[in-house]
Design an enzyme around this catalytic site. Sequence first.
Site, PDB file in Angstrom:
ATOM      1  N   SER A  55       0.798  -1.238   0.000  1.00  0.00           N
ATOM      2  CA  SER A  55       0.000   0.000   0.000  1.00  0.00           C
ATOM      3  C   SER A  55       0.825   1.279   0.000  1.00  0.00           C
ATOM      4  O   SER A  55       0.254   2.369  -0.099  1.00  0.00           O
ATOM      5  CB  SER A  55      -0.952   0.014   1.197  1.00  0.00           C
ATOM      6  OG  SER A  55      -2.077  -0.795   0.934  1.00  0.00           O
ATOM      7  N   LYS A  58       0.130   3.813  -2.722  1.00  0.00           N
ATOM      8  CA  LYS A  58      -0.848   4.902  -2.682  1.00  0.00           C
ATOM      9  C   LYS A  58      -0.184   6.276  -2.585  1.00  0.00           C
ATOM     10  O   LYS A  58      -0.826   7.293  -2.869  1.00  0.00           O
ATOM     11  CB  LYS A  58      -1.816   4.701  -1.514  1.00  0.00           C
ATOM     12  CG  LYS A  58      -2.715   3.464  -1.656  1.00  0.00           C
ATOM     13  CD  LYS A  58      -3.726   3.383  -0.528  1.00  0.00           C
ATOM     14  CE  LYS A  58      -4.640   2.167  -0.662  1.00  0.00           C
ATOM     15  NZ  LYS A  58      -4.014   0.920  -0.210  1.00  0.00           N
ATOM     16  N   SER A 115      -5.800   3.560   4.725  1.00  0.00           N
ATOM     17  CA  SER A 115      -5.279   2.888   3.525  1.00  0.00           C
ATOM     18  C   SER A 115      -6.393   2.210   2.735  1.00  0.00           C
ATOM     19  O   SER A 115      -6.239   1.088   2.230  1.00  0.00           O
ATOM     20  CB  SER A 115      -4.198   1.871   3.903  1.00  0.00           C
ATOM     21  OG  SER A 115      -3.466   1.464   2.780  1.00  0.00           O
ATOM     22  N   LYS A 222       3.141   6.470   5.084  1.00  0.00           N
ATOM     23  CA  LYS A 222       2.321   5.385   4.532  1.00  0.00           C
ATOM     24  C   LYS A 222       2.892   4.026   4.907  1.00  0.00           C
ATOM     25  O   LYS A 222       4.095   3.790   4.774  1.00  0.00           O
ATOM     26  CB  LYS A 222       2.236   5.505   3.008  1.00  0.00           C
ATOM     27  CG  LYS A 222       1.178   4.609   2.402  1.00  0.00           C
ATOM     28  CD  LYS A 222      -0.215   5.109   2.758  1.00  0.00           C
ATOM     29  CE  LYS A 222      -1.278   4.045   2.531  1.00  0.00           C
ATOM     30  NZ  LYS A 222      -1.228   2.971   3.570  1.00  0.00           N
TER      31      LYS A 222
END
Length: 378
Positions: A55, A58, A115, A222
């Site tokens: 993720s 992203k 997320s 993140k």
Amino acid sequence: MKKVFILFLCFFCFSQNIHAEEDLTVHAQSAYLIEATTGKVLYDKNGEEKLFPASMTKMMSLILVYEALNEGSLKLDEVLSISENAASMGGSQVFLQPNEQMNVHDLLKAVCISSANDAMVALAERISGSVSEFVSKMNEKSKELNLVNTNFENTTGLHDENHYSCAKDMALIAKKLIEVGKDDLLSITSTYDAYIREDTNPFWLVNTNKLVKHVEGVDGLKTGFTQEALSCITVTAKKNDLRLIGVVMKEPDSKTRNVEVMEMINVGFSKIIYQPIFKMNDIYQSHYFEVGLPHEVDLVYLNDVGVILNKDEKVTVASQTFTQTRFDLPLEAHEKIGEVKIIYDDQSESIVDVGVAQSVSKMQFLDYFQMSFWRVLT
């Protein structure tokens, strides 16, 4: 604005010290640490090795979202209608329903805090019309950022054998995201918990990055996890005027991941300081436009300028040289007109964009007539 390019001859000394430390990220397959303003590398362990980013993908998707917001083609209060495709996303999600209405700001909160794959796809579809077109833009942005080992197959980081990146590229993506997202991004990524659908069906968001709650100065950025990628994280932290970005990939679990990324970042903070030289919008000098109105306008730095030094060092500006790169008019306020090369007393240097402090128009026939008329009278 283009980034500031900075060459530090003095950097060699302390980079050797940091790299000479014993492995700060024993369990990570790959790790990378940079200073966020200059992009200077402070630690590198297999930084270009191709791995699955999960993720952390992203972050690139969010760059495109914030660029759309900055351009005005997307608004935070714009309400989107959720497609069946977005609502069908698996993995991390906030359980969006087909045809549900949600504003961009809440979708961003869902992506940055929880997320959420469904929220990310909804934003991608709004910006590009389709996920495939959005992914093409992600890969175009990768080329623009000169990434060395990255290819995207989706917007979310769900596993795909041809969807990969590396710690170095993730750090550079994070640097760009902070630049385009500015305070709005960091205000969201630093939030530990929040709600969406507050007036109808409240949904509690809890940050996947627990460091924002437990470590002072951490305000993003993140996390990522899949069975193939294992545990990954990109962390940004600020201490005084210094911001660092650290990435670890393929850690065995989130606890080990968090300990090792913070060990790396803390060593970075212990070794160096950021010495600001000029602030964005500080005046460089005035500039005369022969055919411009007004004729004389201040030129200002379009970026912050600073240097990275050992804690016991300091530099001063020895000289500055202006090179004009734009000669045609009109110019909008803060539009780039040239570059300034800054030489420091240790012979290191910076190159920074400069622009006009106010709009400058091009003189027309009537302006020349009025100017001639007043010259005759005086």
